[in-house]
Design a protein around this motif. Structure first.
Motif, short mmCIF file in Angstrom:
data_model
loop_
_atom_site.label_atom_id
_atom_site.label_comp_id
_atom_site.label_asym_id
_atom_site.label_seq_id
_atom_site.Cartn_x
_atom_site.Cartn_y
_atom_site.Cartn_z
N VAL A 139 0.85 -1.19 0.00
CA VAL A 139 0.00 0.00 0.00
C VAL A 139 0.89 1.24 0.00
O VAL A 139 1.70 1.44 0.90
CB VAL A 139 -0.96 0.01 1.21
CG1 VAL A 139 -1.70 1.34 1.31
CG2 VAL A 139 -1.96 -1.13 1.09
N THR A 140 0.74 2.04 -1.05
CA THR A 140 1.54 3.25 -1.19
C THR A 140 0.91 4.40 -0.44
O THR A 140 1.55 5.06 0.36
CB THR A 140 1.67 3.62 -2.68
OG1 THR A 140 2.20 2.49 -3.38
CG2 THR A 140 2.58 4.81 -2.88
N ALA A 141 -0.37 4.64 -0.70
CA ALA A 141 -1.11 5.71 -0.04
C ALA A 141 -2.58 5.51 -0.31
O ALA A 141 -2.96 5.22 -1.44
CB ALA A 141 -0.66 7.07 -0.55
N PRO A 142 -3.43 5.65 0.69
CA PRO A 142 -4.87 5.52 0.45
C PRO A 142 -5.44 6.83 -0.09
O PRO A 142 -4.89 7.90 0.13
CB PRO A 142 -5.42 5.22 1.83
CG PRO A 142 -4.46 5.86 2.77
CD PRO A 142 -3.11 5.77 2.10
N ILE A 143 -6.54 6.71 -0.80
CA ILE A 143 -7.30 7.89 -1.21
C ILE A 143 -8.28 8.19 -0.09
O ILE A 143 -9.19 7.42 0.17
CB ILE A 143 -8.06 7.64 -2.53
CG1 ILE A 143 -7.07 7.36 -3.66
CG2 ILE A 143 -8.97 8.82 -2.86
CD1 ILE A 143 -7.72 6.93 -4.96
N VAL A 144 -8.05 9.27 0.60
CA VAL A 144 -8.90 9.64 1.74
C VAL A 144 -9.86 10.72 1.27
O VAL A 144 -9.44 11.80 0.88
CB VAL A 144 -8.04 10.15 2.93
CG1 VAL A 144 -8.93 10.53 4.10
CG2 VAL A 144 -7.03 9.10 3.34
N GLY A 145 -11.13 10.42 1.30
CA GLY A 145 -12.16 11.36 0.88
C GLY A 145 -12.51 12.31 2.01
O GLY A 145 -13.53 12.13 2.66
N ALA A 146 -11.67 13.28 2.25
CA ALA A 146 -11.89 14.22 3.36
C ALA A 146 -12.94 15.25 3.00
O ALA A 146 -12.87 15.89 1.96
CB ALA A 146 -10.57 14.90 3.71
N THR A 147 -13.92 15.40 3.87
CA THR A 147 -14.94 16.44 3.70
C THR A 147 -14.94 17.44 4.85
O THR A 147 -15.69 18.40 4.83
CB THR A 147 -16.34 15.80 3.57
OG1 THR A 147 -16.60 15.02 4.73
CG2 THR A 147 -16.44 14.94 2.31
N LYS A 148 -14.10 17.17 5.85
CA LYS A 148 -13.98 18.05 7.01
C LYS A 148 -12.50 18.15 7.39
O LYS A 148 -11.73 17.21 7.15
CB LYS A 148 -14.77 17.51 8.20
CG LYS A 148 -16.25 17.39 7.94
CD LYS A 148 -16.97 16.76 9.12
CE LYS A 148 -18.45 16.61 8.79
NZ LYS A 148 -19.13 15.76 9.74
N ASP A 149 -12.11 19.23 8.03
CA ASP A 149 -10.73 19.40 8.45
C ASP A 149 -10.23 18.24 9.31
O ASP A 149 -9.10 17.79 9.17
CB ASP A 149 -10.55 20.71 9.23
CG ASP A 149 -10.70 21.95 8.37
OD1 ASP A 149 -10.65 21.83 7.13
OD2 ASP A 149 -10.89 23.04 8.94
N GLY A 150 -11.08 17.73 10.18
CA GLY A 150 -10.70 16.63 11.06
C GLY A 150 -10.34 15.37 10.31
O GLY A 150 -9.53 14.58 10.78
N HIS A 151 -10.92 15.17 9.13
CA HIS A 151 -10.59 14.01 8.31
C HIS A 151 -9.13 14.07 7.86
O HIS A 151 -8.42 13.05 7.88
CB HIS A 151 -11.49 13.91 7.09
CG HIS A 151 -12.95 13.74 7.43
ND1 HIS A 151 -13.93 13.90 6.49
CD2 HIS A 151 -13.58 13.44 8.59
CE1 HIS A 151 -15.11 13.70 7.06
NE2 HIS A 151 -14.92 13.42 8.33
N VAL A 152 -8.70 15.24 7.47
CA VAL A 152 -7.30 15.42 7.05
C VAL A 152 -6.38 15.22 8.26
O VAL A 152 -5.35 14.55 8.16
CB VAL A 152 -7.08 16.81 6.41
CG1 VAL A 152 -5.61 17.04 6.11
CG2 VAL A 152 -7.92 16.95 5.15
N ASP A 153 -6.77 15.78 9.40
CA ASP A 153 -5.96 15.62 10.61
C ASP A 153 -5.80 14.15 10.98
O ASP A 153 -4.69 13.71 11.31
CB ASP A 153 -6.61 16.37 11.79
CG ASP A 153 -6.66 17.88 11.57
OD1 ASP A 153 -5.88 18.40 10.74
OD2 ASP A 153 -7.50 18.53 12.23
N ASP A 154 -6.88 13.38 10.92
CA ASP A 154 -6.80 11.94 11.23
C ASP A 154 -5.91 11.21 10.24
O ASP A 154 -5.13 10.34 10.63
CB ASP A 154 -8.19 11.30 11.25
CG ASP A 154 -8.96 11.59 12.52
OD1 ASP A 154 -8.33 11.89 13.55
OD2 ASP A 154 -10.20 11.48 12.49
N ALA A 155 -6.03 11.54 8.96
CA ALA A 155 -5.22 10.87 7.94
C ALA A 155 -3.73 11.15 8.15
O ALA A 155 -2.90 10.23 8.08
CB ALA A 155 -5.65 11.30 6.54
N VAL A 156 -3.40 12.39 8.43
CA VAL A 156 -1.99 12.74 8.66
C VAL A 156 -1.49 12.08 9.93
O VAL A 156 -0.38 11.51 9.95
CB VAL A 156 -1.82 14.28 8.72
CG1 VAL A 156 -0.42 14.66 9.17
CG2 VAL A 156 -2.13 14.89 7.36
#
Length: 143
Positions: free
Chosen positions: A100-117
């Protein structure tokens, strides 16, 4: 690449080994199973009634709440033990999978990006990885 997450892992049988053999990186979509894994352990309306679950018929097509409950319970348990959101645990599990290189994270809120990082820095032990993966049962391949 097809969906690849704790609730739908059918790509592990053929696609992931083929990609590894051929040196092809894997970028799976829906790493949080259309948000289902992010709500692991939620009770009441938060567990099932969201804007997406009310409008996304593919959730019912791809996932099976009865079959997936044991996995969701384990994600919630480990998240509570590690004091992390379930989304970070589920994403960290995916990031530990070979190829797995990187997942496609469908972020719709700032918190989604924070969790992914934040998930990038979550180290899971072999025991934790096995604990999360163990309840999975193979299912029909769906598109």
């Amino acid at each position: 690449m097809q969906s690849c997450n704790l609730l739908y892992r059918e790509e592990e049988r053929e696609m992931l080994p083929l990609c590894a053999d051929q040196g092809v990186g894997v970028i799976p979509w829906s790493p949080l199973a259309r948000g289902v894994l992010a709500r692991a352990g939620a009770a009441g309306p938060a567990a099932s009634a969201t804007a997406r679950t009310g409008s996304d018929a593919r959730i019912d097509f791809l996932y099976d709440p009865d079959n997936d409950r044991r996995i969701l319970d384990r994600v919630a348990q480990l998240a509570a033990e590690r004091e992390l959101p379930p989304a970070q645990i589920a994403l960290a599990w995916l990031l530990h999978q070979p190829g797995v290189t990187a997942p496609i994270v469908g972020a719709t809120k700032d918190g989604h990006v924070d969790d992914a990082v934040a998930a990038v820095g979550v180290e899971l032990s072999d025991k934790e990885l096995a604990f999360l993966a163990e309840p999975y049962r193979p299912r029909e391949v769906k598109f």
